[in-house]
Design an enzyme around this catalytic site. Structure first.
Site, short mmCIF file in Angstrom:
data_model
loop_
_atom_site.label_atom_id
_atom_site.label_comp_id
_atom_site.label_asym_id
_atom_site.label_seq_id
_atom_site.Cartn_x
_atom_site.Cartn_y
_atom_site.Cartn_z
N LYS A 1 -6.50 3.43 8.98
CA LYS A 1 -5.65 4.34 8.53
C LYS A 1 -6.28 5.83 8.50
CE LYS A 1 -3.35 1.41 5.20
NZ LYS A 1 -3.34 1.03 3.80
N SER A 47 0.65 -1.45 -0.13
CA SER A 47 -0.07 -0.24 0.17
C SER A 47 0.80 1.31 -0.03
CB SER A 47 -0.92 0.14 1.37
OG SER A 47 -0.23 0.14 2.60
#
Ligand code: ADP
Length: 888
Positions: free
Chosen positions: A827, A784
């Site tokens: 996140k 990611s």
């Protein structure tokens, strides 16, 4: 013994009641009845040459069987084996045995002629009655032809039954007789040798065996055993020597067997006796030695106590048997012996384990359970709802085999405390088993007892600690188990969590099955991904994503501060932490997903306050003493307690303290200066991102760790070199590949992005690129960071800084397409905590935004990207260089 006897035609008859005299046997009788005394007197005592008398068995009616051979009075012609029966009248019966009551007796029709070997006469003193003691020897059989009375006693006309010498010699030729003789001799010899061993007196009989004819010896042998009247009579009736021999063989053999059996039993009993006696003796000696040595330990008492404990442990019967066996073994050991201790510790464990003991499960009140959960935990609405559902199912079906609940989330979000709330709601005990770092299967299943220092596994140990068989057991950090050469703990856990198998869980140390089916298991994990799929399959994952700053504030105000104060013996009278200060602690001192550090910082404040309170209380007690001396009246009042402290307060007491009258309350209200003094300078501020991205080549990424979401900076720099890419920061393979892809993509787009003058220009001409992920000690991996890497490189080559308020996440393909990634909720929460205002996400992650709390979303600008160009567009002030170019 006479060789052969001349029998007269008539003999005086002495009846033997229920008794038989066989030829060759000796008997000593005492004659007291009128008839027998008369008989002895006339036939034996008064005669010079002692004659013979006939001994005839007589039987009570009760002793008779239909097959008995009996004599009928006056019917003497019956010479065959057949028998006839006549009852003798009452008076006869009376004369025979001197009994006055009428009874029926039966005469046997065969008897034995006997001679007196010894006679003695006696006179009974007061009555003057004459008695005789006679020793008789049986000589030979006769048949009664006719019975009559002569005076007071009977006489009988008899015929001899013994064979003549010639007849006998003929019989001895008969092979059947020879065989029978041999058999009898063998059996008799065996009996003699057995008797010899027992009594060492067989010598005389042995001589008889050698000298006497066997058919006579048969009578002698049989006469010397104790046997039933029937058998004696049948022996008497065995006139034929062959019949006699075979009967005698049978009887001798039976006697032999019975001697042997008796001997065996005696030996066994003796053996047992001597063994236990020996043990007893040795124990006595051991005790004496111990006393001498002053070594009088109370091991035995301990064992008695252990046995008692085992008895009250309510073990299942098969385990009880096993434990008993082990205890017996232990009892035989010396305390110094190797294995004694381990055996004892093992038994202690068996005795301590809750085999049946369970906490009484209360009737589940869902409303109360909900209130309980609400009062212990702020927020977590969905999680609590799911727990209530779980409890509701249990209420309806207590033995429901639903999946095991598994709370997944970063540390400090309340996973453990939720599990303990479930226990409280069910009224069960709670036990936590930490699985973090467990790599050895033996940690779950225990070591076999053959190993030195072996112990039970953590589950059995936990059950021993909690003391009931139906606790709520928390398998903490189930994602942190790993497998190595020492086996796979996950496979053992599979057995534990499988309702089909955990009925008989096998701990290697315990070595007997334990029923885990009553235990309610709850698991926790930081991340679901490392949990082996088969294990995950047995569990229902409930995610706890971490808290927003607002939630943390509420948790701190409503739960943490009261709890922390209570733990430190304080109350709000001593310490007040205003909301604004809690906010500052959250912003500047903690940047975690959970509230554990927040709680720790609050505890630090509480400790500081506690020190101050304790110091001041001491100061007051000193002044007590001063006052105590001043007046006896006060002295008394002081003794009643702290109530008098008011009167002795020293100078400088403020109004607040006076208003509390009896106690000094050094109220501490936390302010910013105090925060810094106690907690140190702030650890985080919102400026961090701005400072770090001030130089070109740095971008802000969002990553997902076991501590929840995190902000991750990516730094890129260029230096003189020959086109190499250097990567540092403990990176895994996936992230290294992402860096390669990122560099390739940037080099391929160099001209489009206005990073190079022409398409052919090599961006790496004469230089190396170094990319670093700070927090170099923490291992990092995953795809990611792709978009973040490209942004850092573009920033580096274009020498344009990335926006400090923007963070990003997303995987990128070689063609520049942005792919979705996991952990969006964590996140975004992390970005929020760091004061980030804009977050760039892959477009296909849009669906994940529903999980993000609305309050967080409203304070963030979410920017969606489909291609890498979109990311660059959002990441730079005024859009990406490429877009600028196209605008021109
Ligand atoms: P975890 O097991 O997830 O690491 P804990 O259950 O140990 O976390 O929680 C840490 C502390 O935070 C505990 O004292 C717990 O009571 C508290 N806590 C966590 N979440 C909440 C919440 N939502 N409401 C109240 N207290 C909470």
């Amino acid at each position: 013994m006479a060789e052969s006897v001349e029998l007269p035609g008539r003999l005086a008859i002495l009846p033997f009641r229920n008794k038989v005299l066989l030829p060759g046997a000796f008997i000593r009788i005492r004659c007291t009845s009128h008839t027998s005394v008369k008989l002895v007197e006339q036939e034996l005592w008064q005669r010079e040459e002692k004659g013979l008398i006939g001994i005839l068995p007589v039987r009570d009616a009760a002793e008779m069987t239909s097959m008995d051979s009996v004599l009928s009075q006056g019917v003497g012609s019956d010479s065959g084996e057949r028998s006839s029966k006549v009852q003798i009248n009452t008076s006869d019966a009376h004369t025979v045995d001197g009994k006055s009551h009428p009874e029926v007796i039966h005469w046997h029709k065969r008897g034995v002629a006997a001679r007196a070997l010894h006679l003695s006469r006696g006179v009974e003193k007061p009555s003057g009655r004459v008695t005789y003691i006679v020793v008789l020897e049986g000589l030979c059989r006769f048949n009664v032809e006719e019975l009559s009375t002569r005076g007071p006693y009977y006489t009988a006309k008899i015929s001899p039954l013994e064979m003549t010498k010639a007849e006998m010699e003929q019989v001895e030729q008969d092979p059947e007789f020879v065989t029978l003789s041999r058999q009898f001799k063998a059996t008799a010899t065996e009996l003699i040798s057995v008797l010899e061993q027992k009594q060492k007196t067989g010598g005389r009989i042995k001589v008889l065996l050698e000298t006497l004819p066997l058919h006579k010896l048969a009578d002698i042998f049989v006469a010397s055993f104790e046997m039933s009247l029937e058998e004696q009579l049948s022996m008497l009736d065995s006139v034929d020597p062959k019949v006699r021999l075979s009967k005698a063989t049978e009887l001798v053999d039976r006697h032999l067997q019975s001697i042997r059996v008796a001997e065996k039993i005696t030996q066994k009993v003796e053996g047992q006796l001597s063994k236990s006696q020996k043990e007893f003796l040795l124990r006595q000696q051991m005790r004496a030695i111990k006393e001498e040595l002053g070594d009088n330990d109370d091991d035995e008492d301990d064992l008695v106590a252990l046995e008692r404990k085992m008895q009250s442990a309510e073990m299942p019967s098969n385990i009880w048997k096993h434990a008993q066996r082990e205890l017996r073994r232990l009892k035989k050991m010396q305390p110094q012996q190797p294995g004694y201790n381990s055996s004892r510790v093992y038994l202690e464990l068996l005795a301590d384990l809750p085999w049946q003991k369970a906490s009484e499960e209360q009737e589940l009140d869902l409303k109360a359970a909900k209130d309980h959960l609400d009062s212990d935990h702020y927020g977590l609405v969905k999680v609590k709802q799911r727990i209530i559902e779980y409890l509701a199912v249990r209420k309806l079906k207590p033995d429901a085999r639903g999946p095991v609940l598994c709370f997944v989330g970063p540390p400090g979000v309340g996973k453990t405390s939720l599990a303990s709330s479930i226990a409280a709601a069910l009224g069960r005990k709670f036990v936590r088993i930490s699985l973090g770092g467990v790599k050895d299967e033996a940690d779950i299943r225990g070591h076999r007892r053959t190993y030195i220092g072996s112990m039970p596994g953590r589950l059995i140990d936990g059950l021993k600690r909690v003391g009931v068989c139906n606790p709520v057991m928390l398998l903490d950090e189930i994602d942190k188990t790993g497998s190595d050469v020492r086996g796979d703990p996950a496979s053992a856990l599979l057995e534990v969590l499988d309702p089909e198998q955990n009925k008989s869980f096998n701990d290697h140390y315990l070595n007997v099955p334990y029923d885990l089916s009553k235990v309610i298991f709850v698991a926790t994990a930081n991340r679901a991904q490392p949990i082996p799929p088969p294990l995950l399959d047995r569990m229902e994952v409930i995610e706890l994503p971490g808290y927003t700053a607002e939630e943390k504030l509420r948790i701190a105000m409503q739960h943490l501060i009261p709890r922390v104060l209570d733990q430190h013996g304080l109350s709000s009278e001593y310490l007040q932490i205003p909301e604004a200060m809690v906010k500052l602690v959250i912003q500047r001192y903690t940047r975690e997903a959970g509230v554990r550090n927040l709680e720790r910082n609050l505890a630090a404040l509480a400790r500081a306050a506690a020190v101050r309170v304790a110091e001041q209380e001491q100061a007051v007690s000193v002044s007590n003493d001063v006052q105590k001396l001043a007046s006896p009246l006060l002295d008394n009042r002081l003794a009643e307690g702290a109530e008098m402290e008011m009167e002795v307060l020293p100078m400088g007491v403020n109004n607040h303290e006076m208003s509390n009258t009896f106690k000094i309350s050094p109220l501490l209200v936390v302010d910013e200066a105090m925060l810094e003094k106690i907690l140190g300078p702030p650890r985080f501020d919102d400026q961090e991102a701005a400072d770090r991205v001030a130089t070109p080549g740095v971008s802000v990424g969002l990553v997902w760790t076991s501590f929840g979401g995190e902000v991750q900076f990516v730094e890129a720099t260029a230096m003189v070199g020959n086109g190499e890419l250097h990567l540092t920061g403990q990176l895994g393979d996936v992230i290294k590949e992402s860096a390669q892809i990122a560099l390739t993509w940037v080099r391929a787009r160099a001209a489009d992005l206005k990073l190079a003058a022409a398409k052919e220009t090599n961006l790496l001409q004469g230089r190396d690129i170094h990319i670093h992920f700070p927090a170099g000690a923490v291992p990092k991996d995953g795809p990611s960071a792709g978009v973040t890497l490209v942004t850092a490189l573009v920033s580096l080559f274009s020498q344009k800084s990335v926006r400090a308020d923007t963070a990003m996440t997303g995987e990128m393909t070689l063609r520049g397409i942005v792919l979705p990634v996991g952990g969006i909720k964590d996140k975004i929460l992390a970005a929020h905590r760091h004061g980030i205002k804009r977050v760039i996400l892959p477009e296909r992650n849009l669906k994940d935004l529903v999980e993000v709390p609305a309050s967080v979303l409203s304070s963030l600008e979410i920017l969606l990207a489909k291609r890498m160009e979109d990311v660059l567009e959002h990441a730079f002030d005024g859009g990406s260089p490429w877009r600028q170019h196209s605008k021109l």
